[in-house]
Design a protein around this motif. Structure first.
Motif, short mmCIF file in Angstrom:
data_model
loop_
_atom_site.label_atom_id
_atom_site.label_comp_id
_atom_site.label_asym_id
_atom_site.label_seq_id
_atom_site.Cartn_x
_atom_site.Cartn_y
_atom_site.Cartn_z
N GLY A 41 0.96 5.93 -9.15
CA GLY A 41 1.12 4.68 -10.08
C GLY A 41 0.74 3.72 -9.58
N LEU A 42 1.09 2.11 -9.76
CA LEU A 42 0.75 1.03 -9.30
C LEU A 42 1.23 1.12 -7.76
CD1 LEU A 42 1.27 -0.99 -12.43
CD2 LEU A 42 -1.00 0.26 -11.60
N VAL A 43 0.75 1.44 -6.75
CA VAL A 43 1.48 1.46 -5.39
C VAL A 43 1.65 -0.05 -4.86
CG1 VAL A 43 0.85 2.13 -2.96
CG2 VAL A 43 0.00 3.55 -5.13
N LEU A 44 3.02 -0.10 -4.31
CA LEU A 44 3.18 -1.53 -4.04
C LEU A 44 3.30 -1.25 -2.45
CD1 LEU A 44 5.87 -2.32 -6.61
CD2 LEU A 44 3.24 -2.87 -6.73
N GLY A 45 3.19 -2.42 -1.76
CA GLY A 45 3.46 -2.27 -0.30
C GLY A 45 2.15 -1.72 0.70
N LYS A 46 2.31 -1.69 1.79
CA LYS A 46 1.32 -1.29 2.58
C LYS A 46 1.47 0.12 2.83
CE LYS A 46 1.12 -5.63 5.25
NZ LYS A 46 1.03 -6.57 6.21
N PRO A 47 0.51 0.93 2.69
CA PRO A 47 0.42 2.35 3.40
C PRO A 47 0.57 2.61 4.47
CG PRO A 47 -1.67 1.96 2.38
CD PRO A 47 -0.98 0.62 2.34
N LEU A 48 1.48 3.66 5.20
CA LEU A 48 1.50 3.65 6.52
C LEU A 48 0.56 4.53 7.03
CD1 LEU A 48 5.37 4.74 6.48
CD2 LEU A 48 4.29 2.44 7.20
N LEU A 49 0.08 4.37 8.23
CA LEU A 49 -1.27 5.02 8.84
C LEU A 49 -0.56 5.95 10.13
CD1 LEU A 49 -4.31 2.75 8.50
CD2 LEU A 49 -3.41 4.41 6.91
N ALA A 50 -0.45 7.01 10.25
CA ALA A 50 0.34 7.38 11.39
C ALA A 50 -0.16 8.94 11.29
CB ALA A 50 1.67 7.35 11.24
N LYS A 51 0.26 9.64 12.60
CA LYS A 51 0.16 11.11 12.57
C LYS A 51 1.28 11.37 11.98
CE LYS A 51 -2.57 10.92 16.72
NZ LYS A 51 -2.71 11.21 18.20
N VAL A 52 1.44 12.84 11.14
CA VAL A 52 2.30 13.84 10.49
C VAL A 52 2.22 15.17 11.04
CG1 VAL A 52 2.45 12.00 8.93
CG2 VAL A 52 1.18 13.94 8.31
N GLY A 53 3.63 15.56 10.93
CA GLY A 53 3.63 17.05 11.27
C GLY A 53 3.37 17.68 12.59
#
Length: 177
Positions: A41-53
């Motif tokens: 959708g219309l993405v609000l806020g800052k995306p998180l950049l991190a390691k996952v899993g």
């Protein structure tokens, strides 16, 4: 390598990644106009950049935002290097075309290593606050609070630790405008 990830906000659906290691000549790494499951959708806020899993995959993690074609609240994880799908976790409250849902700005909590995203908190348009557990092989969503569908949570969620008890506090406000 230096990477920039941005969204179109209320200007349109989409997410993009640029390699800005050489600021004079940035290059497009990838862009995403929608997800395979139709949840963008219309993405609000800052995306998180991190390691996952457990594989410590570099990722971009974000809430799907407003006005997705499926009207659902979904946490999305994409591979930072190539934009491929890592996960899409639907929050447990489904929206409809008459009462659409979407996941707002996300807040992340890192694990003990300080680099791997362990938990993500976010509110949705139906007035719920969610905790997403990324420590498991398959991420899960748990509803922490329900303010009611007439009280959307569109701003970010703040997280703090109580100094005397070490309990995690989740703070948010309701409202849409």
């Amino acid at each position: 390598k230096t990477v920039l990830v941005g969204t179109l906000g209320r200007g349109g659906t989409g997410l993009f990644s640029l390699d800005v290691s050489s600021p004079a000549s940035p290059s497009l790494k990838w862009e995403l106009k929608d997800t395979e499951d139709g949840n963008m959708g219309l993405v609000l806020g800052k995306p998180l950049l991190a390691k996952v899993g457990s594989g410590k995959t570099p990722a971009v993690v974000f809430g799907n935002g407003l006005n997705s074609s499926k009207n659902q609240a979904v946490l999305i994880g994409r591979n930072l290097d190539d934009g491929t799908k890592l996960f899409e976790v639907q929050a447990g409250t489904e929206g409809t075309s008459a009462k659409p849902n979407g996941l707002s700005a996300v807040t992340g909590i890192y694990g003990a290593d300080g680099q791997t995203l362990a938990y993500v908190y976010a509110g949705d348009l139906l007035g719920n606050v969610w905790k997403f557990d990324l420590t498991q092989p398959t991420p899960t969503a748990t509803k922490l609070f329900a303010a009611g569908s007439s009280q959307p949570i569109t701003g970010g969620v703040a997280v703090a630790i109580h100094p005397a008890t070490n309990e995690r506090w989740i703070m948010f406000g309701t409202g849409q405008f």
